[in-house]
Structure formats: structure tokens, C-alpha cells
Write a protein that holds these residues in place. Structure first.
Motif, mmCIF file in Angstrom:
data_model
loop_
_atom_site.group_PDB
_atom_site.id
_atom_site.type_symbol
_atom_site.label_atom_id
_atom_site.label_comp_id
_atom_site.label_asym_id
_atom_site.label_seq_id
_atom_site.Cartn_x
_atom_site.Cartn_y
_atom_site.Cartn_z
ATOM 1 N N MET A 1 0.692 -1.090 -0.076
ATOM 2 C CA MET A 1 0.063 0.109 0.057
ATOM 3 C C MET A 1 0.824 1.291 0.015
ATOM 4 N N PRO A 2 0.456 2.117 -0.846
ATOM 5 C CA PRO A 2 1.717 3.283 -0.970
ATOM 6 C C PRO A 2 1.536 4.279 0.120
ATOM 7 N N ALA A 3 0.651 4.297 1.018
ATOM 8 C CA ALA A 3 0.885 5.115 2.273
ATOM 9 C C ALA A 3 1.049 6.248 1.899
ATOM 10 N N GLN A 4 0.765 7.137 0.984
ATOM 11 C CA GLN A 4 1.056 8.499 0.820
ATOM 12 C C GLN A 4 0.048 9.435 0.981
ATOM 13 N N ASN A 5 -1.114 9.097 1.042
ATOM 14 C CA ASN A 5 -2.243 10.279 1.339
ATOM 15 C C ASN A 5 -1.986 11.020 2.571
ATOM 16 N N SER A 6 -1.103 10.907 3.265
ATOM 17 C CA SER A 6 -0.809 11.425 4.568
ATOM 18 C C SER A 6 -0.752 12.906 4.133
ATOM 19 N N SER A 7 -0.290 13.418 3.103
ATOM 20 C CA SER A 7 -0.172 14.922 2.596
ATOM 21 C C SER A 7 -1.525 15.276 2.193
ATOM 22 N N PRO A 8 -2.065 15.975 2.685
ATOM 23 C CA PRO A 8 -3.638 16.539 2.295
ATOM 24 C C PRO A 8 -3.340 17.033 0.910
ATOM 25 N N SER A 9 -2.698 17.777 0.636
ATOM 26 C CA SER A 9 -2.518 18.426 -0.665
ATOM 27 C C SER A 9 -1.030 18.600 -0.883
ATOM 28 N N HIS A 10 -0.961 19.148 -1.957
ATOM 29 C CA HIS A 10 0.410 19.275 -2.793
ATOM 30 C C HIS A 10 0.670 20.853 -2.201
ATOM 31 N N SER A 11 -0.292 21.517 -1.979
ATOM 32 C CA SER A 11 0.114 22.700 -1.108
ATOM 33 C C SER A 11 1.321 23.562 -1.368
ATOM 34 N N GLN A 12 1.287 23.993 -2.515
ATOM 35 C CA GLN A 12 2.564 24.697 -2.931
ATOM 36 C C GLN A 12 2.127 25.909 -3.494
ATOM 37 N N GLY A 13 0.907 26.574 -3.594
ATOM 38 C CA GLY A 13 0.553 27.932 -3.419
ATOM 39 C C GLY A 13 0.658 28.083 -4.960
ATOM 40 N N PRO A 14 0.270 29.357 -5.132
ATOM 41 C CA PRO A 14 0.175 29.884 -6.582
ATOM 42 C C PRO A 14 1.618 30.250 -7.072
ATOM 43 N N ARG A 15 1.860 30.117 -8.152
ATOM 44 C CA ARG A 15 3.092 30.294 -8.767
ATOM 45 C C ARG A 15 2.953 31.546 -9.714
ATOM 46 N N ARG A 16 2.983 32.782 -9.359
ATOM 47 C CA ARG A 16 2.946 33.844 -10.350
ATOM 48 C C ARG A 16 4.150 34.088 -11.050
ATOM 49 N N SER A 17 3.886 34.350 -12.121
ATOM 50 C CA SER A 17 5.145 34.809 -13.140
ATOM 51 C C SER A 17 5.743 36.142 -12.848
ATOM 52 N N PRO A 18 6.908 36.205 -12.543
ATOM 53 C CA PRO A 18 7.469 37.385 -12.347
ATOM 54 C C PRO A 18 7.677 38.180 -13.313
ATOM 55 N N THR A 19 7.700 37.958 -14.507
ATOM 56 C CA THR A 19 7.880 38.755 -15.757
ATOM 57 C C THR A 19 6.459 39.237 -16.333
#
Lengths: 204, 204, 204, 204
Positions: A1-19
DNA sequence: GTCTAACCGAGACGGTACGTCCAGTCTTGTT
DNA sequence: AACAAGACTGGACGTACCGTCTCGGTTAGAC
């Protein structure tokens, strides 16, 4: 069993393009210098910036907010400027500041974007609050600090309300600028300053 | 040549419908009290007034001009007000005026249309001039006249520039109203007035 | 006496611009001949027609409806065509009609706009009904009328259901055209016609 | 359609996630049953499937291809169905098939996804070819095989073109379904079948 | 047992088109 | 000639998706 869904989300926030962000802000200032606020369109900003409209709507809630950010970014040089000159003579120092302010307000490169922002602020209380916190308040504090030093030095009445004092000096000038109720000259600034200081000085 | 049938005496010029005119102006004030200026449309004014759009375009060059006329007409009661109170004590009289002004500015029924007009004025120099002549200048003159009487009575420095003086008293308040940079209270008005008068009073 | 202004409105109905209408319809057919239906945009039709988008939205409820009107207007020549040839020999006459139909369906100038309309019809029941009434039914009736004459002349079984008969002859061809399930040739049309007539002829 | 890079022998090719694949196909059928084809978006399929958009674009070239795969997977039960019933009486057997077909076409659960696929096919020749090979041809062959047995048994004219024959029987029905040119009933199917068989039976 | 490359979810990006609102002009028929 | 009505071209709105493009994070074989 992959036991990976402990982290609820990828939670990396928006990635705004600086340019893209930079391009939008630059385009907005440019256009605010070319057009009155009411004819400044998000469509034109997006086109000038080479950006999809959605990229603007994704990060700003309104045209007014873009203009606020644009003007703030553009006048970022003021950020270090949070210290007013202090030669020991308050009137001299303030006169220098007022003359610089008047010169800026009379310079179309400054007047036009700033006027656009002001239109937005007069209309939109939310934006006014945002503006107050991000630009006006620091400037106000710097002015007040200078007055405070003068007060300690005995140049001003120790009982004077310095918040009111700042507005006595700058309010009439900003009001004249906004409403164009008269010419905005060094002489006018001097007269305002002299009257205000006369009212603020230590009283016998 | 069409022989100039706009001949003086009996000519009637354009036959503007007074009921339509009134309906437009009323609708404009109403809508200016319901919507921010940027969302106020000529189409909505025409619809509310029960008038064809062309009738508006025929008589006014822009939305801003309609709003100016509308607010002017609406606040016509002020026209008789061109005399400030004169009890003999300048500060008392001005305090009354300032309190009334502050109360109006805090009243949404007055604030909203006036703010719309102000937005238009900040943006449009042409309109600002029009506004200056038709509303601001008479008010300014009335205020100046009261100060002049005070000056003659020895309450003010005989050398004071009364145009500047008027702006010292009203400028900070109008600026705070426009930019919402702080609460607009009687106390604030009193502080502004006291400081300004302190600076304007006879010295020595 | 004004008598009659009791009429609640000026009641003169909409005044559709015939030139705009025509331009829209023409542009739609042109574009339907250049692009697949899904890439045909109202924006492009408006631009090609030199017309505001609103003028399209004012008069048609959907892109599909524009295409329907466009194709109908464009193929209006068929309107007089409501009489099928009648040489006395049914198979000869129908063969001519089928060959013409097949030729049209194989002609890109006809195929492309018609296919766009067909896409719209397959997707939209409302439009299918509209199409049925305005184009399909008259054509169907014309075909049925020819079969009816043949039936009276003894060429067809007197009990044959002529609505079904029309669909036996044209259905397989239209189906092959739509789904491109095979080449659409005169020979195929002949085979369909022969089989159908064999099944419809007087039985002995 | 999987991009299926026919890479060299030992290569393992892309590692497609079977759960994602299945989720996409299921979501596509579901949505095709809820929305008309033109309003079915890849974005919605991805969201419903809980999948990144790129995962769809990686394996299918277009929305149409997803729908084709989706409908094919969904109706996979038909794959074993490649044998038509054979009781010895052709008309009875075909009547059963036609009634089942008509019932399916009248069932919204079948009609809606199938209609979406049909829209895609009418518009897109490439997809039509793909559809022809993967679904239509096997079905056509099965029908033709049944007719061939009938032909060998003397129920049909030995010279009849059985490809045409299949289309004579199914074409009118499919055409009526697509264009909704009339009610799709058992009676209609019976009439079509009877007429077609009358035209196909041994003559003389 | 790592390494590493492809796949995965997520979603930002530059764009196109949507369907709507309104600007400012023009036309029609009424007053 | 001004009016109410409203159609017209056209610009911009704010939204929905397109198809492409990173991001980190799995997840296999390959080493």
C-alpha cells in the motif's frame, strides 16, 4: 500500500510569473500616463504587457488595484525616502519637501498616473484604505516624525496635535492639486507653510 | 444664406423641453446616489428619466457635465447661503459652518453624489474649471468675505492672504473627505480651525 | 384633440436594418464554407459582415440559428424547385434528382456550409424542428408528390407509405454523406434507388 | 487515441496510468450524457476525472477522440454482439435487431453520448474514419453476414449488393434519428424493413 | 537500493471567443 | 425642431476554455 495520502494536498500555492507581473505593472503605469483613468482599460494593459487578460484578473480584483500596485511599484524609490531632511530648521526643511512635492505634482509624468490613482481612491473606499496603509501612512509618519523632532526642539507648541499639523501643511496643497482650484506654485506652498507654522509654534 | 433666423428678440433658439431637462437632472442625482460614478451610465439616466439618449447628448457634452448640472441643481438651496453667519466672533461662525460641512460630508445622501462629482473633477480639468466657476468660487468668495470682515475688525492679521486662509481652513477637511485618510469629525474640524486661526491672527 | 394617445406605446415594432441582415447572412455562409462549424465564431461573422456583435445577438438566439438562416437564404434558389421533374418515368426522374443531389453533396461549396448546418441540427433539437419546417418539409413534400403521381399512374404499389418511400430513397444517401461511411457516387445512388423502387413497385 | 510510439522491440513505451485512463473515459461518458457536445470541455472532463489536463492531451489529440474512446469503451458490451440472431427467418431476426436499435436510440442514456459522438463524426472526417473502422465496420460486417446467410438460403436475390442492402435497412433509421425528421418507432422500423426486403428478395 | 526519466496532479500562462453593457450616432415617426 | 424609442457600429467588460508550459511528487525499470 502506497501510504502516501498523508499529505492532504500538494500545497504549494500559486506560482505567479514574475515577468508577467512586472510587464503588467509597467504597462499600467505607461498607460496611466497616456490616458485618463476612465479610459484606461484592462484590455489595453493586457495587450501592452503581452499578457492574457485572465492573468490580470487572476491576481488583481479590479482595475483600481492594478493601478495602485503599478503606481506603488513605480514610485518605489520613495521607500527609502522615509526620512525627511533635518537641518535643524523646520521651515527650511519643510519648504524643500513642499517644493519637491509641488514640482512633482506639476510634472505630467508624475501627475497623470497619480491622478488616475487618486480618481480610483476617491471612488473606492476599499482602495483608499489599501492606499492609506501602503503609501500614505509611511509618508505621513515620516512627516510627523520630523515635526516631532521640531516639537522636542521647542520649535512647535508642545501641545500641538501633529497628525493635524501634517494635514494642515499638506492638505491644502493636495486639495488644490486634485481640484485644480488654483495654480500650484512654490509661493503658494510657502504661504501655506508659513501660516500653518505660525499657528503651530510655541505660544507665548 | 439662411438669413440667420436666430434673430435676437423674438427668436426662441433651441426649444429645450423643461420637463425632460428636469427629469434628466433628477435621475442623474438619484443614480449618483445609488451607484459609483464609474458605473453611472447615460443609458441608465435616460431610462430613469424616461427620455431618449439623444436628448441628453443634445444638451450635455459628457456624463461628467450632466452630473455637474445635476449636483448644482440639486444643491441649489446653497445659493442663498452665500452669506456666512456673522455673530462678530469669527471662530464661532466658522465652527458652525465647518460642523455643517462635516455633517453633510458624512451624510450618504450628500456624500455619494458629491463624491461622483468630485471623481469627475479630479479626472477632467475642463469640468474642474466649470465647477470652479459655478459652485466653488461663489462659496470661496463668501468665505473670504467673512474673513475679510474679521480682518477689518482686527481679528486677523491685516497682511494675511485671505485666499490662502480659506484654503487653510477648508483644504485639510476636503482632503480628508476625499481620500478618507481619517475620520471626519467635529473635533477634527475644530482642531484644523483653531490651528489655522492661530496662524492667521494678528501678531505682535 | 389627441384622441388615441391612449395607445400604450408607439408600437411600430423593431426596425431591422436590411443591409446588416444581408451582410450577416452572407458572411455566415462564407465562413461556413471556410471553417468547420465548431470554429465558426459569431465574432468572426460580425467582423466579416462589418457589423456589431450585438446586431447578431439582437436578431438570432444562437450561432446555429444564424447558420440556419444563412444556409436557407443562400439556397433560396431551391424554393422554386419545389417541383420534381416528371417525364412519366419515375426511376429516370428520381435518378436525375439523386445524381444532382450527390453532385451537390460532393461539391465542397455546398458540402461545407451544409455540413455545418447539419452539425447544428444533430446537436440541437429546437433547430432541427425549425429546419424541418422551413427546408426539409417542403422538399419532402415535393418528392412525395412525385411519388404520388407515380402511384396514381400504377408505377408504385397503391398501398405504399410514401413518407417511408421518400426516406427509403434519400435516407441511405444522406446517412452516407453525413457519416462518410462510404463513397457517395452516382452508382451508389442508382443502387439505392433501384432497390427501393423494387420494394415499392406494384406487386403482382 | 493513444499516441502509441511504436518504439523498438524492448522499449516499454509510455507508462499510461490505467486508473487515470479509466477515470477520463468514464467522466467523458458521464458528461456527454449531461451536456451537448459543444459545451463538453476537456477542462470539465479533467476536473470530473480528477486528472490534470495534460494527461488528457498526452493521450488523445482532441475532444472528439476522447469522446470516441469513451463511447466505444462504454458500449463495449456490443463487441461480443458481433453475431446477429439467426432463427432462419431474416425478417424476424432483423426486426428484433431494429427494435432493439430503435429502443436504444430513444433512450436518453444512449442517445445523448451517441449524439455527441455523431456530432463529432459529422464535423470531422478523420474521426469518422476512425469510428468507421473501430465500431461501424464490425457492426456492418455482422449485419452483412446475416444477410449473406439469407442470400445463400435463397431468401434474397443472389445478385443483391449486400453493402447497399445493409444501408437500405439501417440508413433511413439512422437518418431519422440524427435529424429528428420524424418519430422513431417500431412501426417505422418495420415499414422500412418490409420495403427494403421487398426490394431485395429473389425476383422472378 | 539508488538513480532517473516518464507520468502524474495541479494550475498559471498567452490567447480566442463568449454574451453583455454602454458609448455615441443615426433613423423613424410623433408632438 | 425637439422629442421617445431604439437600432446601429464598436470597445470593453469579466468568464470559460483552449492547448502549452512549468512545477513538485510519485513510480517504475535500469543500473
Amino acid at each position: 500500500m502506497p501510504a502516501q495520502n498523508s499529505s492532504p494536498s500538494h500545497s504549494q500555492g500559486p506560482r505567479r510569473s514574475p515577468t508577467s507581473h512586472q510587464a503588467i505593472v509597467s504597462a499600467a503605469v505607461e498607460l496611466a500616463g497616456e490616458l485618463p483613468y476612465s479610459r484606461l482599460s484592462i484590455e489595453a494593459i493586457a495587450a501592452r504587457a503581452g499578457v492574457g487578460k485572465q492573468t490580470i484578473y487572476r491576481w488583481w480584483p479590479s482595475k483600481a488595484a492594478v493601478v495602485l500596485d503599478a503606481v506603488l511599484t513605480w514610485s518605489q524609490g520613495d521607500d527609502g525616502d522615509l526620512q525627511l531632511p533635518d537641518t535643524g530648521d523646520l521651515e527650511t526643511d519643510l519648504r524643500a519637501v513642499l517644493h519637491a512635492t509641488v514640482d512633482e505634482l506639476n510634472d505630467p509624468h508624475y501627475d497623470r498616473p497619480m491622478r488616475s490613482l487618486t480618481v480610483a481612491i476617491v471612488e473606492d473606499a476599499q482602495l483608499a484604505a489599501e492606499y492609506g496603509e501602503r503609501l500614505e501612512r509611511p509618508l505621513h509618519q515620516a512627516k510627523k516624525a520630523r515635526l516631532h523632532r521640531a516639537q522636542l526642539a521647542g520649535e512647535l507648541d508642545p501641545e500641538a496635535d501633529l497628525d493635524v499639523a501634517v494635514e494642515m501643511i499638506f492638505g491644502p496643497i493636495m486639495n488644490r492639486w486634485m481640484t485644480r482650484s488654483g495654480p500650484l506654485t512654490h509661493a503658494y506652498a510657502d504661504a501655506v507653510l508659513a501660516t500653518a507654522l505660525a499657528g503651530l509654534r510655541r505660544r507665548g
